[in-house]
Design an enzyme around this catalytic site. Structure first.
Site, PDB file in Angstrom:
ATOM      1  N   SER A  37     -61.046  -1.510  27.825  1.00  0.00           N
ATOM      2  CA  SER A  37     -59.673  -2.014  28.001  1.00  0.00           C
ATOM      3  C   SER A  37     -58.685  -0.874  28.192  1.00  0.00           C
ATOM      4  CB  SER A  37     -59.258  -2.843  26.781  1.00  0.00           C
ATOM      5  OG  SER A  37     -59.284  -2.047  25.613  1.00  0.00           O
ATOM      6  N   ASN A 124     -59.135  -3.767  14.553  1.00  0.00           N
ATOM      7  CA  ASN A 124     -58.525  -5.104  14.550  1.00  0.00           C
ATOM      8  C   ASN A 124     -57.103  -5.085  13.981  1.00  0.00           C
ATOM      9  OD1 ASN A 124     -60.994  -5.744  15.489  1.00  0.00           O
ATOM     10  ND2 ASN A 124     -61.633  -7.002  13.746  1.00  0.00           N
ATOM     11  N   HIS A 170     -26.427 -32.935  41.030  1.00  0.00           N
ATOM     12  CA  HIS A 170     -27.380 -33.540  41.976  1.00  0.00           C
ATOM     13  C   HIS A 170     -27.257 -32.926  43.360  1.00  0.00           C
ATOM     14  CE1 HIS A 170     -27.660 -36.816  38.948  1.00  0.00           C
ATOM     15  NE2 HIS A 170     -26.347 -36.626  38.857  1.00  0.00           N
ATOM     16  N   SER A 291     -36.787  -9.831  60.542  1.00  0.00           N
ATOM     17  CA  SER A 291     -37.986 -10.544  60.998  1.00  0.00           C
ATOM     18  C   SER A 291     -38.663  -9.732  62.096  1.00  0.00           C
ATOM     19  CB  SER A 291     -37.571 -11.909  61.544  1.00  0.00           C
ATOM     20  OG  SER A 291     -38.557 -12.403  62.426  1.00  0.00           O
ATOM     21  N   LYS A 297     -32.502 -12.041  62.483  1.00  0.00           N
ATOM     22  CA  LYS A 297     -32.675 -12.446  61.086  1.00  0.00           C
ATOM     23  C   LYS A 297     -32.222 -11.425  60.056  1.00  0.00           C
ATOM     24  CE  LYS A 297     -35.148 -15.783  59.932  1.00  0.00           C
ATOM     25  NZ  LYS A 297     -34.674 -16.886  59.127  1.00  0.00           N
ATOM     26  N   ASN A 299     -32.809 -11.777  56.061  1.00  0.00           N
ATOM     27  CA  ASN A 299     -33.383 -12.724  55.096  1.00  0.00           C
ATOM     28  C   ASN A 299     -33.194 -12.290  53.638  1.00  0.00           C
ATOM     29  OD1 ASN A 299     -34.384 -14.397  57.133  1.00  0.00           O
ATOM     30  ND2 ASN A 299     -36.257 -13.188  57.328  1.00  0.00           N
ATOM     31  N   GLU A 304     -36.005 -14.356  47.043  1.00  0.00           N
ATOM     32  CA  GLU A 304     -37.190 -15.226  47.143  1.00  0.00           C
ATOM     33  C   GLU A 304     -38.364 -14.650  46.357  1.00  0.00           C
ATOM     34  OE1 GLU A 304     -36.721 -17.294  51.484  1.00  0.00           O
ATOM     35  OE2 GLU A 304     -37.140 -15.171  51.452  1.00  0.00           O
ATOM     36  N   TYR A 331     -60.513 -12.210  13.966  1.00  0.00           N
ATOM     37  CA  TYR A 331     -60.457 -11.534  15.260  1.00  0.00           C
ATOM     38  C   TYR A 331     -61.631 -11.961  16.124  1.00  0.00           C
ATOM     39  CZ  TYR A 331     -60.566  -7.980  18.882  1.00  0.00           C
ATOM     40  OH  TYR A 331     -60.587  -7.358  20.094  1.00  0.00           O
ATOM     41  N   LYS A 339     -53.411  -8.396  26.372  1.00  0.00           N
ATOM     42  CA  LYS A 339     -52.470  -7.364  26.823  1.00  0.00           C
ATOM     43  C   LYS A 339     -52.138  -7.444  28.311  1.00  0.00           C
ATOM     44  CE  LYS A 339     -55.047  -4.818  24.261  1.00  0.00           C
ATOM     45  NZ  LYS A 339     -55.325  -5.856  23.229  1.00  0.00           N
TER      46      LYS A 339
HETATM   47  N1  ARG Z   1     -59.613  -3.270  22.358  1.00  0.00           N
HETATM   48  C1  ARG Z   1     -59.573  -4.238  21.311  1.00  0.00           C
HETATM   49  C2  ARG Z   1     -58.471  -5.270  21.559  1.00  0.00           C
HETATM   50  O1  ARG Z   1     -57.592  -4.998  22.322  1.00  0.00           O
HETATM   51  C3  ARG Z   1     -59.293  -3.572  20.021  1.00  0.00           C
HETATM   52  C4  ARG Z   1     -59.966  -4.203  18.869  1.00  0.00           C
HETATM   53  C5  ARG Z   1     -61.419  -4.053  19.009  1.00  0.00           C
HETATM   54  N2  ARG Z   1     -62.077  -4.656  17.927  1.00  0.00           N
HETATM   55  C6  ARG Z   1     -63.386  -4.977  17.972  1.00  0.00           C
HETATM   56  N3  ARG Z   1     -63.853  -5.511  16.926  1.00  0.00           N
HETATM   57  N4  ARG Z   1     -64.098  -4.746  19.008  1.00  0.00           N
HETATM   58  O2  ARG Z   1     -58.466  -6.346  21.016  1.00  0.00           O
END
Ligand code: ARG
Length: 475
Positions: A37, A124, A170, A291, A297, A299, A304, A331, A339
Protein backbone atom coordinates in the site's frame (compact mmCIF):
# COMPACT_ATOMS: atom_id res chain seq x y z
CA UNK A 1 24.20 2.49 7.34
CA UNK A 2 24.47 1.28 10.95
CA UNK A 3 25.55 -2.25 11.56
CA UNK A 4 22.66 -4.72 11.42
CA UNK A 5 23.39 -6.95 14.40
CA UNK A 6 22.11 -10.50 14.34
CA UNK A 7 19.91 -11.75 17.18
CA UNK A 8 19.63 -15.52 17.30
CA UNK A 9 17.83 -16.67 14.20
CA UNK A 10 16.84 -13.19 13.06
CA UNK A 11 19.23 -12.60 10.24
CA UNK A 12 17.07 -11.25 7.42
CA UNK A 13 17.64 -7.67 6.51
CA UNK A 14 15.58 -4.80 7.93
CA UNK A 15 13.65 -4.38 4.73
CA UNK A 16 12.08 -7.82 4.82
CA UNK A 17 8.35 -7.79 5.65
CA UNK A 18 7.85 -6.95 9.31
CA UNK A 19 6.15 -10.31 9.81
CA UNK A 20 8.58 -12.55 7.91
CA UNK A 21 9.85 -14.48 11.00
CA UNK A 22 7.07 -17.08 11.05
CA UNK A 23 7.49 -17.94 7.39
CA UNK A 24 10.01 -20.36 5.99
CA UNK A 25 9.40 -19.11 2.49
CA UNK A 26 9.22 -15.54 1.22
CA UNK A 27 6.00 -14.37 -0.46
CA UNK A 28 5.47 -14.63 -4.18
CA UNK A 29 6.54 -11.43 -5.96
CA UNK A 30 3.02 -11.05 -7.33
CA UNK A 31 1.63 -11.44 -3.81
CA UNK A 32 3.88 -8.65 -2.55
CA UNK A 33 2.81 -6.39 -5.37
CA UNK A 34 -0.83 -7.18 -4.71
CA UNK A 35 -0.82 -6.36 -1.02
CA UNK A 36 1.52 -3.37 -0.87
CA UNK A 37 0.00 0.00 0.00
CA UNK A 38 3.05 2.23 0.01
CA UNK A 39 2.11 4.05 -3.19
CA UNK A 40 -1.02 5.24 -1.41
CA UNK A 41 0.08 5.62 2.21
CA UNK A 42 3.43 7.30 1.48
CA UNK A 43 1.74 10.68 1.87
CA UNK A 44 1.42 9.95 5.60
CA UNK A 45 5.20 9.58 6.05
CA UNK A 46 5.55 12.69 8.20
CA UNK A 47 2.55 11.73 10.30
CA UNK A 48 3.95 8.25 10.79
CA UNK A 49 7.23 9.75 11.97
CA UNK A 50 5.44 12.12 14.31
CA UNK A 51 3.42 9.28 15.82
CA UNK A 52 6.52 7.13 16.18
CA UNK A 53 8.41 9.90 17.95
CA UNK A 54 5.61 10.27 20.49
CA UNK A 55 5.37 6.51 20.94
CA UNK A 56 9.14 6.22 21.57
CA UNK A 57 9.07 9.14 24.02
CA UNK A 58 6.29 7.37 25.92
CA UNK A 59 8.16 4.05 25.92
CA UNK A 60 11.12 5.83 27.46
CA UNK A 61 9.02 7.73 30.03
CA UNK A 62 7.52 4.37 31.06
CA UNK A 63 11.05 2.90 31.23
CA UNK A 64 10.16 0.29 28.61
CA UNK A 65 13.13 1.52 26.56
CA UNK A 66 16.09 3.49 27.87
CA UNK A 67 16.53 7.24 27.52
CA UNK A 68 19.50 6.63 25.28
CA UNK A 69 17.50 4.38 23.00
CA UNK A 70 14.78 6.98 22.85
CA UNK A 71 17.32 9.67 21.97
CA UNK A 72 18.68 7.55 19.16
CA UNK A 73 15.19 6.88 17.88
CA UNK A 74 14.28 10.59 18.03
CA UNK A 75 17.43 11.61 16.17
CA UNK A 76 17.02 8.82 13.65
CA UNK A 77 13.41 9.76 12.94
CA UNK A 78 14.34 13.45 12.68
CA UNK A 79 17.03 12.63 10.16
CA UNK A 80 14.56 10.56 8.13
CA UNK A 81 12.10 13.44 8.14
CA UNK A 82 14.78 15.91 7.06
CA UNK A 83 16.04 13.66 4.32
CA UNK A 84 12.55 12.93 3.03
CA UNK A 85 11.86 16.67 2.95
CA UNK A 86 15.12 17.52 1.20
CA UNK A 87 14.79 14.65 -1.25
CA UNK A 88 17.97 13.01 -0.01
CA UNK A 89 15.95 9.97 1.00
CA UNK A 90 13.41 8.52 -1.37
CA UNK A 91 10.65 6.10 -0.59
CA UNK A 92 11.50 2.48 -1.23
CA UNK A 93 8.46 1.23 -3.08
CA UNK A 94 9.35 -2.36 -2.40
CA UNK A 95 8.34 -1.79 1.25
CA UNK A 96 4.94 -3.15 2.21
CA UNK A 97 3.66 0.10 3.60
CA UNK A 98 4.87 3.42 4.98
CA UNK A 99 5.19 2.00 8.50
CA UNK A 100 7.52 -0.76 7.30
CA UNK A 101 9.58 1.69 5.29
CA UNK A 102 10.11 4.15 8.15
CA UNK A 103 10.89 1.45 10.68
CA UNK A 104 13.31 -0.35 8.35
CA UNK A 105 15.05 2.92 7.43
CA UNK A 106 15.33 3.82 11.10
CA UNK A 107 16.93 0.47 11.91
CA UNK A 108 19.29 0.89 8.95
CA UNK A 109 20.36 4.20 10.42
CA UNK A 110 20.53 3.56 14.17
CA UNK A 111 20.74 -0.22 14.48
CA UNK A 112 19.36 -2.12 17.47
CA UNK A 113 17.41 0.75 19.07
CA UNK A 114 15.36 0.96 15.91
CA UNK A 115 14.19 -2.58 16.53
CA UNK A 116 12.60 -1.38 19.79
CA UNK A 117 10.37 1.25 18.24
CA UNK A 118 7.48 -1.10 17.56
CA UNK A 119 7.31 -2.26 21.20
CA UNK A 120 3.71 -2.31 22.41
CA UNK A 121 2.43 -1.16 19.04
CA UNK A 122 0.76 -2.78 16.05
CA UNK A 123 0.36 -1.42 12.58
CA UNK A 124 -3.35 -1.66 13.33
CA UNK A 125 -3.30 1.11 15.92
CA UNK A 126 -0.47 2.85 14.06
CA UNK A 127 -2.45 3.26 10.85
CA UNK A 128 -5.49 4.50 12.77
CA UNK A 129 -3.22 7.05 14.43
CA UNK A 130 -1.53 8.08 11.17
CA UNK A 131 -4.83 8.68 9.44
CA UNK A 132 -6.04 10.85 12.29
CA UNK A 133 -2.79 12.82 12.38
CA UNK A 134 -2.90 13.27 8.62
CA UNK A 135 -6.51 14.46 8.62
CA UNK A 136 -5.85 16.80 11.53
CA UNK A 137 -2.99 18.28 9.48
CA UNK A 138 -4.66 18.64 6.08
CA UNK A 139 -8.31 19.34 6.86
CA UNK A 140 -7.43 22.81 8.23
CA UNK A 141 -5.77 23.50 4.84
CA UNK A 142 -8.98 22.55 3.08
CA UNK A 143 -10.91 24.76 5.49
CA UNK A 144 -8.62 27.64 4.61
CA UNK A 145 -9.39 27.14 0.93
CA UNK A 146 -13.11 27.08 1.67
CA UNK A 147 -12.83 30.29 3.70
CA UNK A 148 -10.93 31.91 0.86
CA UNK A 149 -13.68 30.98 -1.60
CA UNK A 150 -16.33 32.33 0.79
CA UNK A 151 -14.43 35.61 0.97
CA UNK A 152 -14.09 35.78 -2.81
CA UNK A 153 -17.84 35.28 -3.22
CA UNK A 154 -18.54 37.94 -0.58
CA UNK A 155 -16.12 40.28 -2.37
CA UNK A 156 -17.91 39.88 -5.69
CA UNK A 157 -21.26 40.16 -3.92
CA UNK A 158 -20.24 43.47 -2.36
CA UNK A 159 -19.89 44.92 -5.89
CA UNK A 160 -23.30 43.65 -6.98
CA UNK A 161 -25.70 44.57 -4.20
CA UNK A 162 -27.79 46.47 -6.76
CA UNK A 163 -27.31 44.12 -9.69
CA UNK A 164 -30.77 42.75 -10.38
CA UNK A 165 -31.13 39.06 -11.06
CA UNK A 166 -34.32 37.04 -11.22
CA UNK A 167 -34.76 34.49 -8.51
CA UNK A 168 -36.05 31.15 -9.78
CA UNK A 169 -37.97 28.27 -8.34
CA UNK A 170 -38.53 25.22 -10.56
CA UNK A 171 -36.31 27.10 -13.03
CA UNK A 172 -39.27 29.48 -13.59
CA UNK A 173 -39.16 33.19 -12.83
CA UNK A 174 -40.15 33.60 -9.20
CA UNK A 175 -39.29 36.93 -7.56
CA UNK A 176 -36.65 39.59 -8.26
CA UNK A 177 -33.36 39.40 -6.40
CA UNK A 178 -29.75 40.39 -6.94
CA UNK A 179 -26.53 38.76 -7.97
CA UNK A 180 -25.16 39.60 -4.52
CA UNK A 181 -27.98 37.69 -2.84
CA UNK A 182 -27.39 34.75 -5.15
CA UNK A 183 -23.62 34.64 -4.57
CA UNK A 184 -24.18 34.90 -0.82
CA UNK A 185 -26.46 31.87 -1.02
CA UNK A 186 -23.52 29.94 -2.43
CA UNK A 187 -21.26 31.29 0.30
CA UNK A 188 -23.60 30.12 3.08
CA UNK A 189 -23.49 26.57 1.73
CA UNK A 190 -19.73 26.77 2.05
CA UNK A 191 -19.95 28.14 5.59
CA UNK A 192 -21.85 25.00 6.55
CA UNK A 193 -19.23 22.88 4.78
CA UNK A 194 -16.50 24.59 6.76
CA UNK A 195 -18.31 24.03 10.03
CA UNK A 196 -19.12 20.43 9.17
CA UNK A 197 -15.40 19.77 8.78
CA UNK A 198 -14.76 21.37 12.19
CA UNK A 199 -17.37 19.04 13.69
CA UNK A 200 -15.80 15.99 12.08
CA UNK A 201 -12.39 17.06 13.37
CA UNK A 202 -13.77 16.95 16.92
CA UNK A 203 -14.52 13.25 16.55
CA UNK A 204 -10.94 12.42 15.58
CA UNK A 205 -9.41 14.35 18.46
CA UNK A 206 -8.83 11.09 20.39
CA UNK A 207 -5.70 8.98 20.08
CA UNK A 208 -6.10 5.27 19.23
CA UNK A 209 -2.42 4.47 19.88
CA UNK A 210 -1.88 1.86 22.57
CA UNK A 211 -4.82 -0.20 21.36
CA UNK A 212 -2.25 -2.54 19.86
CA UNK A 213 -3.35 -5.11 17.32
CA UNK A 214 -6.79 -5.23 18.95
CA UNK A 215 -6.45 -5.95 22.67
CA UNK A 216 -4.29 -3.21 24.10
CA UNK A 217 -1.05 -4.23 25.72
CA UNK A 218 0.34 -6.05 28.74
CA UNK A 219 3.20 -3.55 28.80
CA UNK A 220 2.78 -0.47 31.03
CA UNK A 221 2.05 1.89 28.12
CA UNK A 222 0.84 5.38 28.89
CA UNK A 223 -1.74 6.12 26.21
CA UNK A 224 -2.73 9.44 27.74
CA UNK A 225 0.85 10.71 27.56
CA UNK A 226 1.10 9.89 23.83
CA UNK A 227 -2.24 11.63 23.30
CA UNK A 228 -0.94 14.69 25.11
CA UNK A 229 2.30 14.76 23.10
CA UNK A 230 0.31 14.59 19.88
CA UNK A 231 -2.13 17.28 20.93
CA UNK A 232 -5.17 15.03 21.14
CA UNK A 233 -7.96 15.77 23.61
CA UNK A 234 -7.79 12.24 25.05
CA UNK A 235 -7.71 8.58 24.09
CA UNK A 236 -10.23 6.22 22.50
CA UNK A 237 -12.04 3.98 24.96
CA UNK A 238 -12.18 0.50 23.42
CA UNK A 239 -9.18 -1.23 21.88
CA UNK A 240 -11.27 -3.29 19.43
CA UNK A 241 -13.23 -0.28 18.26
CA UNK A 242 -10.03 1.78 18.01
CA UNK A 243 -8.51 -0.44 15.34
CA UNK A 244 -11.80 -1.32 13.65
CA UNK A 245 -13.21 2.20 13.32
CA UNK A 246 -13.12 3.95 9.97
CA UNK A 247 -16.21 6.06 10.60
CA UNK A 248 -14.05 9.13 10.43
CA UNK A 249 -12.93 8.34 6.87
CA UNK A 250 -16.54 7.89 5.83
CA UNK A 251 -17.55 11.02 7.70
CA UNK A 252 -14.92 13.14 5.98
CA UNK A 253 -15.80 11.76 2.54
CA UNK A 254 -19.43 12.59 3.35
CA UNK A 255 -18.30 16.11 4.14
CA UNK A 256 -16.36 16.20 0.86
CA UNK A 257 -19.41 14.88 -0.98
CA UNK A 258 -21.52 17.75 0.32
CA UNK A 259 -18.84 20.27 -0.67
CA UNK A 260 -18.70 18.66 -4.08
CA UNK A 261 -22.50 18.71 -4.40
CA UNK A 262 -22.44 22.43 -3.61
CA UNK A 263 -19.66 23.12 -6.10
CA UNK A 264 -21.55 21.13 -8.68
CA UNK A 265 -24.73 23.17 -8.16
CA UNK A 266 -22.75 26.40 -8.51
CA UNK A 267 -21.05 25.08 -11.64
CA UNK A 268 -24.38 24.10 -13.13
CA UNK A 269 -25.49 27.73 -12.79
CA UNK A 270 -22.23 29.00 -14.23
CA UNK A 271 -22.68 26.69 -17.22
CA UNK A 272 -26.13 27.91 -18.14
CA UNK A 273 -25.52 31.50 -17.08
CA UNK A 274 -22.72 31.59 -19.65
CA UNK A 275 -24.97 30.44 -22.51
CA UNK A 276 -26.05 32.84 -25.27
CA UNK A 277 -29.61 32.51 -23.97
CA UNK A 278 -28.75 33.69 -20.44
CA UNK A 279 -25.48 35.58 -20.90
CA UNK A 280 -25.32 36.60 -17.23
CA UNK A 281 -21.65 35.78 -16.96
CA UNK A 282 -18.70 35.59 -19.28
CA UNK A 283 -15.83 33.40 -18.15
CA UNK A 284 -12.33 34.69 -18.79
CA UNK A 285 -10.39 33.20 -21.66
CA UNK A 286 -7.94 31.81 -19.13
CA UNK A 287 -10.67 29.63 -17.68
CA UNK A 288 -12.46 28.61 -20.88
CA UNK A 289 -11.71 26.21 -23.69
CA UNK A 290 -12.38 26.17 -27.43
CA UNK A 291 -13.51 23.56 -29.91
CA UNK A 292 -11.36 21.63 -32.37
CA UNK A 293 -14.02 21.98 -35.04
CA UNK A 294 -16.25 24.95 -34.19
CA UNK A 295 -14.07 28.06 -34.36
CA UNK A 296 -16.52 30.28 -32.48
CA UNK A 297 -16.68 28.19 -29.32
CA UNK A 298 -15.80 29.33 -25.83
CA UNK A 299 -16.80 26.55 -23.51
CA UNK A 300 -17.17 26.44 -19.71
CA UNK A 301 -15.24 23.16 -19.47
CA UNK A 302 -13.83 23.90 -16.02
CA UNK A 303 -17.26 24.29 -14.49
CA UNK A 304 -18.31 21.11 -16.29
CA UNK A 305 -15.28 19.17 -15.09
CA UNK A 306 -15.89 20.22 -11.49
CA UNK A 307 -19.54 19.20 -11.87
CA UNK A 308 -18.47 15.95 -13.53
CA UNK A 309 -16.02 15.01 -10.81
CA UNK A 310 -18.86 14.90 -8.31
CA UNK A 311 -19.46 11.34 -9.47
CA UNK A 312 -15.93 10.48 -8.47
CA UNK A 313 -16.32 11.79 -4.92
CA UNK A 314 -19.73 10.16 -4.43
CA UNK A 315 -18.13 6.97 -5.77
CA UNK A 316 -15.39 7.24 -3.17
CA UNK A 317 -18.07 7.51 -0.48
CA UNK A 318 -19.93 4.45 -1.78
CA UNK A 319 -16.64 2.61 -2.04
CA UNK A 320 -15.84 3.08 1.64
CA UNK A 321 -19.36 2.51 2.93
CA UNK A 322 -19.49 -0.75 1.03
CA UNK A 323 -15.99 -1.84 1.97
CA UNK A 324 -16.79 -1.42 5.67
CA UNK A 325 -20.31 -2.78 5.68
CA UNK A 326 -19.80 -6.36 6.81
CA UNK A 327 -16.41 -6.30 8.47
CA UNK A 328 -16.29 -8.28 11.69
CA UNK A 329 -14.45 -6.87 14.69
CA UNK A 330 -11.73 -5.82 14.71
CA UNK A 331 -9.09 -4.99 12.08
CA UNK A 332 -9.47 -6.63 8.69
CA UNK A 333 -7.11 -6.09 5.80
CA UNK A 334 -10.01 -4.83 3.70
CA UNK A 335 -9.54 -1.63 5.66
CA UNK A 336 -6.27 -0.91 3.89
CA UNK A 337 -8.52 0.02 0.95
CA UNK A 338 -9.79 3.05 2.90
CA UNK A 339 -6.99 5.40 1.96
CA UNK A 340 -7.29 5.48 -1.83
CA UNK A 341 -10.90 6.76 -1.81
CA UNK A 342 -10.25 9.08 1.14
CA UNK A 343 -7.27 10.74 -0.53
CA UNK A 344 -8.90 10.74 -3.95
CA UNK A 345 -11.99 12.54 -2.64
CA UNK A 346 -9.87 15.02 -0.69
CA UNK A 347 -7.59 15.80 -3.66
CA UNK A 348 -10.54 16.14 -5.97
CA UNK A 349 -12.38 18.59 -3.72
CA UNK A 350 -9.25 20.64 -3.00
CA UNK A 351 -8.40 20.92 -6.69
CA UNK A 352 -11.96 21.86 -7.55
CA UNK A 353 -12.16 24.63 -4.96
CA UNK A 354 -8.95 26.21 -6.27
CA UNK A 355 -10.15 26.09 -9.87
CA UNK A 356 -13.64 27.33 -9.01
CA UNK A 357 -12.22 30.31 -7.14
CA UNK A 358 -9.89 31.26 -10.00
CA UNK A 359 -12.71 30.86 -12.52
CA UNK A 360 -15.20 32.97 -10.60
CA UNK A 361 -12.65 35.66 -9.69
CA UNK A 362 -11.81 36.28 -13.34
CA UNK A 363 -15.40 36.15 -14.64
CA UNK A 364 -17.31 39.19 -15.95
CA UNK A 365 -20.90 39.80 -15.01
CA UNK A 366 -23.37 41.29 -17.46
CA UNK A 367 -25.59 43.57 -15.37
CA UNK A 368 -27.88 44.46 -18.29
CA UNK A 369 -28.65 40.84 -19.11
CA UNK A 370 -29.17 39.99 -15.46
CA UNK A 371 -31.54 42.94 -15.03
CA UNK A 372 -33.37 42.03 -18.23
CA UNK A 373 -33.95 38.58 -16.75
CA UNK A 374 -36.35 40.19 -14.29
CA UNK A 375 -38.64 41.27 -17.12
CA UNK A 376 -41.29 39.26 -18.86
CA UNK A 377 -41.81 36.49 -16.34
CA UNK A 378 -44.33 38.11 -14.01
CA UNK A 379 -41.73 37.95 -11.23
CA UNK A 380 -43.56 40.83 -9.50
CA UNK A 381 -46.92 39.06 -9.13
CA UNK A 382 -46.36 38.40 -5.41
CA UNK A 383 -45.60 42.10 -4.96
CA UNK A 384 -48.91 42.98 -6.65
CA UNK A 385 -50.66 40.72 -4.12
CA UNK A 386 -48.69 42.24 -1.24
CA UNK A 387 -49.73 45.74 -2.44
CA UNK A 388 -53.34 44.71 -1.90
CA UNK A 389 -52.49 43.08 1.45
CA UNK A 390 -51.17 46.47 2.57
CA UNK A 391 -54.57 47.89 1.67
CA UNK A 392 -56.28 45.39 3.94
CA UNK A 393 -57.19 42.59 1.52
CA UNK A 394 -56.67 39.04 2.85
CA UNK A 395 -53.66 37.46 1.18
CA UNK A 396 -55.61 34.53 -0.25
CA UNK A 397 -57.97 37.00 -2.01
CA UNK A 398 -55.05 39.19 -3.10
CA UNK A 399 -53.31 36.13 -4.58
CA UNK A 400 -56.40 35.52 -6.71
CA UNK A 401 -56.59 39.17 -7.82
CA UNK A 402 -52.91 39.26 -8.79
CA UNK A 403 -53.44 36.00 -10.70
CA UNK A 404 -56.29 37.66 -12.61
CA UNK A 405 -53.93 40.50 -13.53
CA UNK A 406 -51.44 37.95 -14.87
CA UNK A 407 -54.21 36.19 -16.74
CA UNK A 408 -55.46 39.44 -18.31
CA UNK A 409 -51.93 40.39 -19.38
CA UNK A 410 -51.38 36.99 -21.01
CA UNK A 411 -54.77 37.02 -22.69
CA UNK A 412 -54.23 40.50 -24.13
CA UNK A 413 -50.69 39.77 -25.35
CA UNK A 414 -48.88 41.85 -22.73
CA UNK A 415 -45.59 40.66 -21.24
CA UNK A 416 -45.99 42.18 -17.79
CA UNK A 417 -48.62 43.32 -15.32
CA UNK A 418 -47.25 46.86 -15.58
CA UNK A 419 -48.19 46.90 -19.29
CA UNK A 420 -51.85 46.87 -18.27
CA UNK A 421 -53.55 50.24 -17.93
CA UNK A 422 -54.73 51.56 -14.58
CA UNK A 423 -58.36 51.21 -15.64
CA UNK A 424 -57.75 47.60 -16.71
CA UNK A 425 -56.34 46.65 -13.34
CA UNK A 426 -58.89 48.74 -11.48
CA UNK A 427 -61.55 46.67 -13.23
CA UNK A 428 -60.03 43.68 -11.41
CA UNK A 429 -59.79 45.46 -8.04
CA UNK A 430 -60.71 49.05 -7.19
CA UNK A 431 -57.98 49.04 -4.53
CA UNK A 432 -55.33 49.49 -7.22
CA UNK A 433 -54.04 53.08 -7.61
CA UNK A 434 -51.49 54.77 -9.83
CA UNK A 435 -48.77 54.22 -7.18
CA UNK A 436 -48.85 50.47 -7.97
CA UNK A 437 -46.67 50.95 -11.05
CA UNK A 438 -43.75 52.47 -9.15
CA UNK A 439 -43.99 49.76 -6.53
CA UNK A 440 -43.73 46.79 -8.87
CA UNK A 441 -40.65 47.63 -10.90
CA UNK A 442 -37.97 44.96 -10.41
CA UNK A 443 -35.80 47.46 -8.53
CA UNK A 444 -38.65 48.46 -6.20
CA UNK A 445 -39.63 44.83 -5.57
CA UNK A 446 -36.04 43.89 -4.78
CA UNK A 447 -35.50 46.92 -2.51
CA UNK A 448 -38.74 46.32 -0.64
CA UNK A 449 -37.56 42.88 0.49
CA UNK A 450 -36.05 43.91 3.76
CA UNK A 451 -36.58 40.90 6.01
CA UNK A 452 -33.43 39.40 7.44
CA UNK A 453 -31.68 37.48 4.68
CA UNK A 454 -33.76 39.05 1.89
CA UNK A 455 -32.17 40.66 -1.19
CA UNK A 456 -32.56 44.39 -0.40
CA UNK A 457 -29.09 45.99 -0.52
CA UNK A 458 -29.23 46.86 3.22
CA UNK A 459 -29.92 43.25 4.13
CA UNK A 460 -27.36 41.89 1.70
CA UNK A 461 -24.84 44.29 3.19
CA UNK A 462 -25.43 42.62 6.57
CA UNK A 463 -25.00 39.15 5.09
CA UNK A 464 -21.79 40.18 3.40
CA UNK A 465 -20.50 41.64 6.67
CA UNK A 466 -21.29 38.36 8.47
CA UNK A 467 -19.52 36.39 5.75
CA UNK A 468 -16.44 38.61 5.99
CA UNK A 469 -16.53 38.27 9.78
CA UNK A 470 -16.74 34.50 9.39
CA UNK A 471 -13.63 34.47 7.21
CA UNK A 472 -11.60 36.66 9.54
CA UNK A 473 -8.55 34.86 10.87
CA UNK A 474 -9.41 31.75 8.83
CA UNK A 475 -7.48 32.42 5.62
N1 ARG B 1 -1.26 -1.09 5.54
C1 ARG B 1 -2.21 -1.45 6.54
C2 ARG B 1 -3.49 -0.61 6.40
O1 ARG B 1 -3.44 0.41 5.79
C3 ARG B 1 -1.65 -1.21 7.88
C4 ARG B 1 -2.10 -2.18 8.90
C5 ARG B 1 -1.59 -3.51 8.56
N2 ARG B 1 -2.01 -4.45 9.51
C6 ARG B 1 -1.99 -5.78 9.26
N3 ARG B 1 -2.40 -6.51 10.21
N4 ARG B 1 -1.59 -6.25 8.15
O2 ARG B 1 -4.53 -0.95 6.89
Amino acid sequence: MAENKSHGTITKDNHAALWHGRFAEGPDAAAVEFETSIHVDERMALDDIRGSKAHAAMLSKQKIISEKENEEIQKGLDSIEQDLNSGKLSIDYSAEDIHSFIEATLTDRIGESGRKLHTGRSRNDQIALDERLYLRRVIPELQKQIASLIKTLADIASKHKDSLLTGYTHMQHAQPGTLAQHLCSWAWMLVRDYERLSDSLKRIALSPLGSGALAGSDLPLNREYVAELLNFDGVTQNSLDSVADRDYCIEFISDFSLIQMHLSRMCEEIVYWSTTEFGFVELSEKWSTGSSIMPQKKNPDFAELIRGRTGRVYGDLMNLLTMMKALPMSYDRDMQEDKAPLFDALDCVQGNIIVFEAMITSANWNKEKMAASCEGGFANATDVADYLVCKGMPFRTAHGVAAQCVRLAIDTGRKAIEELTLSEIKSISPLFEEDLFAKITPQACMRARKTTGAPSPEQTEKQIASLFAFCEGKI
